[in-house]
Motif scaffolding. Sequence first.
Motif, PDB file in Angstrom:
ATOM      1  N   LEU A  47     -30.098   1.234  -0.127  1.00  0.00           N
ATOM      2  CA  LEU A  47     -31.025   2.060   0.642  1.00  0.00           C
ATOM      3  C   LEU A  47     -32.468   1.737   0.288  1.00  0.00           C
ATOM      4  O   LEU A  47     -33.330   1.643   1.177  1.00  0.00           O
ATOM      5  CB  LEU A  47     -30.737   3.540   0.372  1.00  0.00           C
ATOM      6  CG  LEU A  47     -31.675   4.545   1.059  1.00  0.00           C
ATOM      7  CD1 LEU A  47     -31.650   4.371   2.571  1.00  0.00           C
ATOM      8  CD2 LEU A  47     -31.298   5.974   0.679  1.00  0.00           C
ATOM      9  N   ASP A  48     -32.747   1.533  -0.982  1.00  0.00           N
ATOM     10  CA  ASP A  48     -34.110   1.176  -1.403  1.00  0.00           C
ATOM     11  C   ASP A  48     -34.548  -0.124  -0.743  1.00  0.00           C
ATOM     12  O   ASP A  48     -35.690  -0.234  -0.265  1.00  0.00           O
ATOM     13  CB  ASP A  48     -34.157   1.047  -2.924  1.00  0.00           C
ATOM     14  CG  ASP A  48     -35.521   0.623  -3.427  1.00  0.00           C
ATOM     15  OD1 ASP A  48     -36.504   1.332  -3.168  1.00  0.00           O
ATOM     16  OD2 ASP A  48     -35.610  -0.432  -4.071  1.00  0.00           O
ATOM     17  N   ALA A  49     -33.667  -1.106  -0.696  1.00  0.00           N
ATOM     18  CA  ALA A  49     -34.003  -2.384  -0.055  1.00  0.00           C
ATOM     19  C   ALA A  49     -34.247  -2.194   1.441  1.00  0.00           C
ATOM     20  O   ALA A  49     -35.180  -2.768   2.013  1.00  0.00           O
ATOM     21  CB  ALA A  49     -32.882  -3.397  -0.288  1.00  0.00           C
ATOM     22  N   LEU A  50     -33.430  -1.376   2.089  1.00  0.00           N
ATOM     23  CA  LEU A  50     -33.594  -1.137   3.526  1.00  0.00           C
ATOM     24  C   LEU A  50     -34.905  -0.409   3.828  1.00  0.00           C
ATOM     25  O   LEU A  50     -35.613  -0.745   4.779  1.00  0.00           O
ATOM     26  CB  LEU A  50     -32.416  -0.318   4.053  1.00  0.00           C
ATOM     27  CG  LEU A  50     -31.078  -1.052   4.180  1.00  0.00           C
ATOM     28  CD1 LEU A  50     -29.941  -0.063   4.388  1.00  0.00           C
ATOM     29  CD2 LEU A  50     -31.124  -2.062   5.324  1.00  0.00           C
ATOM     30  N   LEU A  51     -35.235   0.571   3.004  1.00  0.00           N
ATOM     31  CA  LEU A  51     -36.475   1.318   3.230  1.00  0.00           C
ATOM     32  C   LEU A  51     -37.699   0.456   2.964  1.00  0.00           C
ATOM     33  O   LEU A  51     -38.754   0.645   3.582  1.00  0.00           O
ATOM     34  CB  LEU A  51     -36.513   2.555   2.324  1.00  0.00           C
ATOM     35  CG  LEU A  51     -35.423   3.603   2.552  1.00  0.00           C
ATOM     36  CD1 LEU A  51     -35.634   4.794   1.629  1.00  0.00           C
ATOM     37  CD2 LEU A  51     -35.385   4.061   4.004  1.00  0.00           C
ATOM     38  N   THR A  52     -37.569  -0.486   2.037  1.00  0.00           N
ATOM     39  CA  THR A  52     -38.692  -1.361   1.713  1.00  0.00           C
ATOM     40  C   THR A  52     -38.884  -2.439   2.773  1.00  0.00           C
ATOM     41  O   THR A  52     -40.007  -2.674   3.245  1.00  0.00           O
ATOM     42  CB  THR A  52     -38.476  -2.031   0.340  1.00  0.00           C
ATOM     43  OG1 THR A  52     -38.367  -1.013  -0.657  1.00  0.00           O
ATOM     44  CG2 THR A  52     -39.630  -2.954  -0.010  1.00  0.00           C
ATOM     45  N   GLU A  53     -37.799  -3.113   3.156  1.00  0.00           N
ATOM     46  CA  GLU A  53     -37.892  -4.242   4.081  1.00  0.00           C
ATOM     47  C   GLU A  53     -37.898  -3.821   5.553  1.00  0.00           C
ATOM     48  O   GLU A  53     -38.442  -4.524   6.394  1.00  0.00           O
ATOM     49  CB  GLU A  53     -36.719  -5.195   3.843  1.00  0.00           C
ATOM     50  CG  GLU A  53     -36.691  -5.817   2.457  1.00  0.00           C
ATOM     51  CD  GLU A  53     -37.843  -6.767   2.232  1.00  0.00           C
ATOM     52  OE1 GLU A  53     -38.452  -7.215   3.221  1.00  0.00           O
ATOM     53  OE2 GLU A  53     -38.151  -7.064   1.059  1.00  0.00           O
TER      54      GLU A  53
ATOM     55  N   SER B 200     -24.899  -3.996   7.030  1.00  0.00           N
ATOM     56  CA  SER B 200     -24.674  -3.138   8.197  1.00  0.00           C
ATOM     57  C   SER B 200     -23.628  -2.070   7.885  1.00  0.00           C
ATOM     58  O   SER B 200     -23.775  -0.904   8.273  1.00  0.00           O
ATOM     59  CB  SER B 200     -24.241  -3.978   9.395  1.00  0.00           C
ATOM     60  OG  SER B 200     -25.264  -4.886   9.772  1.00  0.00           O
ATOM     61  N   ALA B 201     -22.567  -2.478   7.171  1.00  0.00           N
ATOM     62  CA  ALA B 201     -21.541  -1.510   6.789  1.00  0.00           C
ATOM     63  C   ALA B 201     -22.105  -0.456   5.843  1.00  0.00           C
ATOM     64  O   ALA B 201     -21.804   0.745   5.960  1.00  0.00           O
ATOM     65  CB  ALA B 201     -20.367  -2.240   6.142  1.00  0.00           C
ATOM     66  N   ALA B 202     -22.940  -0.908   4.890  1.00  0.00           N
ATOM     67  CA  ALA B 202     -23.551   0.031   3.948  1.00  0.00           C
ATOM     68  C   ALA B 202     -24.491   0.988   4.666  1.00  0.00           C
ATOM     69  O   ALA B 202     -24.539   2.183   4.347  1.00  0.00           O
ATOM     70  CB  ALA B 202     -24.298  -0.742   2.869  1.00  0.00           C
ATOM     71  N   LEU B 203     -25.241   0.480   5.630  1.00  0.00           N
ATOM     72  CA  LEU B 203     -26.150   1.338   6.391  1.00  0.00           C
ATOM     73  C   LEU B 203     -25.367   2.404   7.134  1.00  0.00           C
ATOM     74  O   LEU B 203     -25.797   3.572   7.210  1.00  0.00           O
ATOM     75  CB  LEU B 203     -26.983   0.503   7.359  1.00  0.00           C
ATOM     76  CG  LEU B 203     -27.945   1.265   8.279  1.00  0.00           C
ATOM     77  CD1 LEU B 203     -28.912   2.126   7.470  1.00  0.00           C
ATOM     78  CD2 LEU B 203     -28.719   0.299   9.176  1.00  0.00           C
TER      79      LEU B 203
END
Length: 304
Positions: free
Chosen positions: A14-20, A38-41
């Motif tokens: 989640l941290d990587a997704l919010l950052t990138e 995508s599965a993790a999201l």
Amino acid sequence: MNLRNVDLNLLVILDALLTERNVSRAGERIGLSQSAMSAALARLRDIFHDPLLVRVGRDLVLTRNAEDLIVPLKEALGKIEQTLMRRPGFDPATDARTFSVSASDYAGLILLTPLVRMIANEAPNVTIHLLPRARDAARVLHTNQADIVIEPVELFGHSDYPSSLLLTDRWLCAVDAHHPDIRGDVLTEQCFLGLPHLVYGIGNDRQLNLADQHLADLGIRRRIEVTVESFLLNPFMIEGTRLVSLVLQRAAERLLGSADIKLLESPIAVPDIHEAMYWHPRHTTDPGHQWLRDQLQSVAAALD
């Protein structure tokens, strides 16, 4: 939400997704495939009952809930990392650490260039990520995007973040060495105001540097012909033109041999600049961070 039912690895994702704000780049950041991301999201959306990232045109943007998660998530991950990495001391000759430093290209030339040289020779397992100066330096520290921010005291302003002064510098005027309108080494106020100016500005709204902002605050009107988001490009853009620019002495003198310019006293008094390093209190007692701050202080002390 029962924490025992949550895979805590998802917080790193989640941290990587919010950052990138991009599934592919976030996957590259932490070493997962796009399908795994995508599965993790999808799992994160189910956990938070929120889409977190929504598509607007060709881009992904954060929902309000996702925006609110950025700071507490980074703080939580930072505390976990510190706990896992806690050690009685730090040995630069053998220990492996990664640090990030946010600074302008001016501070990069004057302070970070000798720092990198020192680290390359004395700390072979230390990695330094050099980040560009940010408009909101305090937020960079708060969200743990950088371990240290190097910023003028005059711009950072009053805060509760720990800090340490590194150096003071003064403003001079830079012009072409063979400027047709300037005789000798004296630049009069009339000539200064009559010349076209090159100024340093940052961001889409071209935030002025401290010297040019000082002149603007005095109500001094000038013809600004060029704006550039780099202190270090100024001398090369001035060469062969009628342009004049306010530059910092330490950096300009380093570049005198590369660009055919000369430095003159400013006919209008401009306050000195004071560069300091700032860090989050979470790092104050960390041995590795203390070592990095000590190296920066040593580099700065060697300049005088």
